[in-house]
Design an enzyme around this catalytic site. Sequence first.
Site, mmCIF file in Angstrom:
data_model
loop_
_atom_site.group_PDB
_atom_site.id
_atom_site.type_symbol
_atom_site.label_atom_id
_atom_site.label_comp_id
_atom_site.label_asym_id
_atom_site.label_seq_id
_atom_site.Cartn_x
_atom_site.Cartn_y
_atom_site.Cartn_z
ATOM 1 N N CYS B 79 46.940 36.893 42.446
ATOM 2 C CA CYS B 79 48.002 36.797 43.467
ATOM 3 C C CYS B 79 47.426 36.315 44.801
ATOM 4 O O CYS B 79 46.987 35.183 44.893
ATOM 5 C CB CYS B 79 48.748 38.117 43.590
ATOM 6 S SG CYS B 79 50.319 37.914 44.460
ATOM 7 N N HIS B 181 50.446 39.283 38.308
ATOM 8 C CA HIS B 181 49.604 40.479 38.332
ATOM 9 C C HIS B 181 49.327 40.972 36.916
ATOM 10 O O HIS B 181 50.121 41.736 36.373
ATOM 11 C CB HIS B 181 50.315 41.599 39.113
ATOM 12 C CG HIS B 181 50.358 41.346 40.583
ATOM 13 N ND1 HIS B 181 49.331 41.703 41.421
ATOM 14 C CD2 HIS B 181 51.295 40.752 41.355
ATOM 15 C CE1 HIS B 181 49.634 41.348 42.668
ATOM 16 N NE2 HIS B 181 50.818 40.768 42.651
ATOM 17 N N GLU B 183 47.368 43.191 36.011
ATOM 18 C CA GLU B 183 47.197 44.656 36.056
ATOM 19 C C GLU B 183 48.529 45.383 36.052
ATOM 20 O O GLU B 183 48.568 46.600 35.880
ATOM 21 C CB GLU B 183 46.347 45.047 37.271
ATOM 22 C CG GLU B 183 47.050 45.014 38.626
ATOM 23 C CD GLU B 183 47.179 43.631 39.246
ATOM 24 O OE1 GLU B 183 46.981 42.626 38.541
ATOM 25 O OE2 GLU B 183 47.509 43.554 40.446
#
Lengths: 253, 199
Positions: B79, B181, B183
């Site tokens: 990002c 993202h 994660e």
Amino acid sequence: MLKHRVIPCLLLRNGGLVKTTKFRDPKYVGDPLNAIRIFNEKEVDELIVLDIECSRVGREPDYALIEEFAGECFMPLAYGGGVSKVEQAKELFARGVEKLCIQTAALADLSLIRQIADRFGSQSIVVSVDIKKSLLGGARHYSAARQRTLAGSWTEFIRAAADAGAGEILLNAVDRDGTLSGMDVEIIREATAACSVPIIAAGGAATLAHMRAAVDAGASAVAAGAMFVFHGPHRAVLITYPRYHDLISALDR
Amino acid sequence: MIVIVDYEAGNIASVLNMIRKAGGDAIVSGRADDIKRASKLILPGVGSFDHGITHLQAKSLPSVMRERVVAGVPLLGICLGMQLLALRSEEGVQPGLGLIRANFKRFGRPDLRVPHMGWNTLNVTRKHPLLDNIGEEDRYYFAHSYYALCEDPADVLATTDYGGPFVSAYAQANVVGVQFHPEKSHRFGLRLMKRFLEM
């Protein structure tokens, strides 16, 4: 293609999970960590956790608990409740929260929104706006912490919030909260016309058709509480979430 | 040793969580000494461009990161971390790390809601170990207002559609950036993180 997000919205009170009806009568529905684990397994699009007491009683967010929540979320987590300073925002982001949902402090002064957006980016700030219908049917801006309607135009407020750096608006229809009676598409339409940031519509959703109506009115995302924690006419507590392909065919086609 | 670069602008806890879930381990550090010993680097990201680059500079990290990249250490930018790898961004006035020849522009179509926020898919345009075997329905979480324009189209790994295609992943040798993202992208992001651990 960008999916319309469907977001369980969980309410926290004294460390337990509750569900309200029209912002009143919080009913205990269970342990928040357990619920969050289940929602993670169900691969929800995102999760919103709101501590409904912090701002009302002037308490700090429960950082340790929120950090535990974040550790279970392999999807974005938004937290709201009791945030009024940039330092608190920094602490919450460091503990794994993606977004902060701010209402009470934003009503007092939008400069906090500007400061957080400048430092952490607009994508990290959701301004929460509660709308209550007056007896004559007009939509009025409402303060959840003060439990009263506010003077001034709510559409102007969300425009100002977006200008200050809010990346999203969480639009709550107070009179629909917990009622499972469908969403207020009229205010969703007004909100999406008033500003260009994504609108998360909340309040009243019980079915995917209700959510579809909100999306058709312009909502980028739909949040719901009762729909995902209650089951059946007697409101037995059961954590559910629609299957991915059902969401796609109901909302994105 | 994987080092997640800590420059006080990233959501670091989430990245560390996902690496652990993927079976790896990492340390979180903003110290040049740790970065010098890293076998892999992750530059996470939440926040604004100038704030990010200013904090990297304040910790004297850009030069040591460039050294590691030249030495062949894989670097993954996520990002804002992806954006900081580039030359410049409209969001700020400071130059980026300049590891990838790209510039970031704000989404400008009046009919688009900005930020681009939510789950979207990838159209992989170039074979790369990080994006191996991605299914058409694999979805990733995006939250950003700026997108990359690559000076060399060969650097583009994947595009995503938001009012038209934009670059959602790019790479130049051992430097990779993803706009989404991983994660925060459930098992899809987990798989990507596992592939990064194997790189």
